[in-house]
Design an enzyme around this catalytic site. Sequence first.
Site, PDB file in Angstrom:
ATOM      1  N   ARG A 126       0.969  -0.947  -0.104  1.00  0.00           N
ATOM      2  CA  ARG A 126       0.109   0.082  -0.113  1.00  0.00           C
ATOM      3  C   ARG A 126       0.634   1.164  -0.066  1.00  0.00           C
ATOM      4  O   ARG A 126       1.697   1.561   0.710  1.00  0.00           O
ATOM      5  CB  ARG A 126      -0.895  -0.018   1.209  1.00  0.00           C
ATOM      6  N   HIS A 129       1.832   7.228   1.872  1.00  0.00           N
ATOM      7  CA  HIS A 129       0.868   7.933   1.625  1.00  0.00           C
ATOM      8  C   HIS A 129       0.541   8.646   3.091  1.00  0.00           C
ATOM      9  O   HIS A 129       0.756   8.070   3.924  1.00  0.00           O
ATOM     10  CB  HIS A 129      -0.419   7.369   1.115  1.00  0.00           C
ATOM     11  N   HIS A 131      -2.904  10.755   5.185  1.00  0.00           N
ATOM     12  CA  HIS A 131      -4.217  11.473   5.190  1.00  0.00           C
ATOM     13  C   HIS A 131      -4.662  12.530   6.154  1.00  0.00           C
ATOM     14  O   HIS A 131      -3.920  12.139   7.404  1.00  0.00           O
ATOM     15  CB  HIS A 131      -5.457  10.448   4.894  1.00  0.00           C
ATOM     16  N   GLU A 135      -5.490   6.656  11.480  1.00  0.00           N
ATOM     17  CA  GLU A 135      -5.847   5.409  11.111  1.00  0.00           C
ATOM     18  C   GLU A 135      -5.476   4.357  12.033  1.00  0.00           C
ATOM     19  O   GLU A 135      -4.491   4.273  12.592  1.00  0.00           O
ATOM     20  CB  GLU A 135      -5.027   4.992   9.926  1.00  0.00           C
ATOM     21  N   HIS A 174       2.873   7.094   5.875  1.00  0.00           N
ATOM     22  CA  HIS A 174       2.841   5.435   6.220  1.00  0.00           C
ATOM     23  C   HIS A 174       2.927   4.769   5.051  1.00  0.00           C
ATOM     24  O   HIS A 174       2.401   5.106   4.060  1.00  0.00           O
ATOM     25  CB  HIS A 174       2.214   5.277   7.622  1.00  0.00           C
ATOM     26  N   GLU A 197     -10.550   6.140   1.224  1.00  0.00           N
ATOM     27  CA  GLU A 197      -9.157   5.606   0.720  1.00  0.00           C
ATOM     28  C   GLU A 197      -8.649   5.615  -0.649  1.00  0.00           C
ATOM     29  O   GLU A 197      -7.498   5.428  -0.857  1.00  0.00           O
ATOM     30  CB  GLU A 197      -9.354   3.926   0.976  1.00  0.00           C
ATOM     31  N   HIS A 310     -25.749  -1.229  27.784  1.00  0.00           N
ATOM     32  CA  HIS A 310     -24.845  -0.159  28.301  1.00  0.00           C
ATOM     33  C   HIS A 310     -24.955   0.877  27.041  1.00  0.00           C
ATOM     34  O   HIS A 310     -25.445   0.915  26.043  1.00  0.00           O
ATOM     35  CB  HIS A 310     -23.434  -0.750  28.321  1.00  0.00           C
ATOM     36  N   HIS A 312     -22.073   4.777  25.742  1.00  0.00           N
ATOM     37  CA  HIS A 312     -20.713   5.074  25.810  1.00  0.00           C
ATOM     38  C   HIS A 312     -21.286   6.875  25.797  1.00  0.00           C
ATOM     39  O   HIS A 312     -21.536   7.379  24.619  1.00  0.00           O
ATOM     40  CB  HIS A 312     -20.271   4.911  24.601  1.00  0.00           C
ATOM     41  N   GLU A 317     -19.827   4.700  18.510  1.00  0.00           N
ATOM     42  CA  GLU A 317     -19.143   3.616  18.299  1.00  0.00           C
ATOM     43  C   GLU A 317     -19.327   2.762  16.987  1.00  0.00           C
ATOM     44  O   GLU A 317     -20.402   2.668  16.590  1.00  0.00           O
ATOM     45  CB  GLU A 317     -19.798   2.571  19.429  1.00  0.00           C
ATOM     46  N   HIS A 356     -27.423  -0.136  24.224  1.00  0.00           N
ATOM     47  CA  HIS A 356     -27.461  -1.121  23.458  1.00  0.00           C
ATOM     48  C   HIS A 356     -26.947  -2.339  23.980  1.00  0.00           C
ATOM     49  O   HIS A 356     -26.091  -2.369  25.207  1.00  0.00           O
ATOM     50  CB  HIS A 356     -26.603  -0.887  21.982  1.00  0.00           C
TER      51      HIS A 356
HETATM   52 MN    MN Z   1      -3.365   5.143   5.533  1.00  0.00          MN
HETATM   53 MN    MN Z   2     -20.909  -0.315  23.140  1.00  0.00          MN
END
Ligand code: MN
Ligand code: MN
Length: 418
Positions: A126, A129, A131, A135, A174, A197, A310, A312, A317, A356
Site C-alpha cells: 500500500r 501516503h 491522510h 488510522e 506511512h 481511501e 450499556h 458510551h 461506536e 445497546h
Molecule cells: Mn493510511
Molecule cells: Mn458498546
Amino acid sequence: MSEDRDQTKVSRRKFLEAGSAVLVAAAGMQTAQGQQSKIYPTDTHTGINESQPGPKNNTELDGENPDSAWPPETDAGGQPPFKYSFSLAHKRIEAGGWTRQVTVRDLPISKTMAGVEMRLISGGIRELHWHVASEWALMLYGSARITAVDQRGRAFVEDVNAGDLWLFPGGVPHSIQGLGEDGCKFLLVFKDGNFNEFGTFLLTEWMHHTPKEVLAKNFDVPESTFDKVPKKELFIFQRELPRPLAEEKRQVESVTGGVPNTFAFFPSQMRPSKVSKGGEVKIVDRKNFPATDIASAIVTLKPGGLRELHWHPNADEWQYYVKGKGRMTVFAAGGLARTMDFEGGDVGYIDISMPHYIENTGDEDLVFIEVFPTPFYEDISLAEWLAHTPARLVDEHIQVGEDFLAKIQKKEVVITPE
Ligand code: MN
Ligand code: MN
C-alpha cells in the site's frame, strides 16, 4: 410519523396486557361460533400475518437478518439502519491486492468513523501516503511490514501479525507491505465518516505533480534523477519482500532515532480487561497504548454470552464483526428500538449515548471490535446505573423488588453470564 408511533405503542401494549392465553382463547371462540360478531386481532403476530407471500430478495438474506424480517415485539419505530456489510461495498482490485470501504456514503449514520478492508498479497505494497484522519488498524490475517515517520523525523518500522493493532496519527505518512507466502488482510478504521481511501496523499502523485526543476532544486540534484517517477499513482503494487526488520530499522532510525511511543500494539501480550463465563474483553486505549487517539475494545462472546446493556457517554461506536453471529438492539430516545443481526464482515454503528446490547445468537464464539473516535474508552451499564441509585427510587419506577436490586453486582460485569 408521531401518530404512527403512538398507534404502534397502543397495539403493542394491548397485546402485552392481554397475554397469549387470552388470545388463543379468543381465536378459538372466533372459529367455533360463526354467528357471533367477529373478534379482530389487535396482535401483530397472528400467524397468518407471519408469512411473506410474493417476491422477496432471497431466503438467504432473510435468513441472515431474522430480526429485520420479523422484529422482536419490543422493537418500535423505524430507525435508520445501523448495519452495512462489506459484501456490498465496491472492491477496487489492483495487481498487489484489493481494498473496499464502508463510509458515511454507504451507511449514513456513520458520521464520525469509516472503515476499510484491505488485502495485500505477498510483497504487495500500500503505497507511501498520508491522510488527515487518524488510522486505527487490526490485522485479520497474515503479516505485514508497516512504516511511518513523525513530525520530528523520527522513524517507525515494525512487523505485525494477525491480532496486532496499529495507529497512525492524522497527517503522519506511512506504508504497509504484505509479508510471508500469502501476504495479509487487515481492517482500517478512520476518525472521519467521510474518509475516502481512494483520495489520500500519495508519494508518486505528489512527485509527478511537482515541476521537475523544483524537485531538482529541492534535493540539489540533476533533474534526470526524477526521470523514472511514475506518471500515475501506484496505490497498491507488488514488489520484492522487504529486507530484514533489524536492517531496515537501523537504516531509518539513523540520526533522529525512533518514535517515542510505538505505533504498534500487541493485544496478545496483554491480559483481558475483563473475563467472565460469557466471554472476555480487551480494552485498548491511551492508558495502555499511549500513541493512540482512538479507543477500542476486542470482545469475545461465548455461545449464549451477552455484552450487557450499556452506552458510551463520550463517543459514537463503530463495530466490525470478525466471526460468529450476533444481534444488537439499539434503543433511541422517544421509545424507538431496532434490532439487527450481524456476522463476520459486517459493520455496526451506534450514536453517542444510545444504549445497546450485543448477544451471541450462534453456536460458536462471536468476536467483534468496538472502535471509538476518542483516546479513552468509557461506558455506563444499566446494571451499574441501577446498582448505584437508591433501590427505593429504582423500585418505584420498575417494580422489580428491592431484593433483586440489592443483588445486582456493584462492579461492572461487562459480559454476562458472570
Ligand atoms: Mn493510511
Ligand atoms: Mn458498546
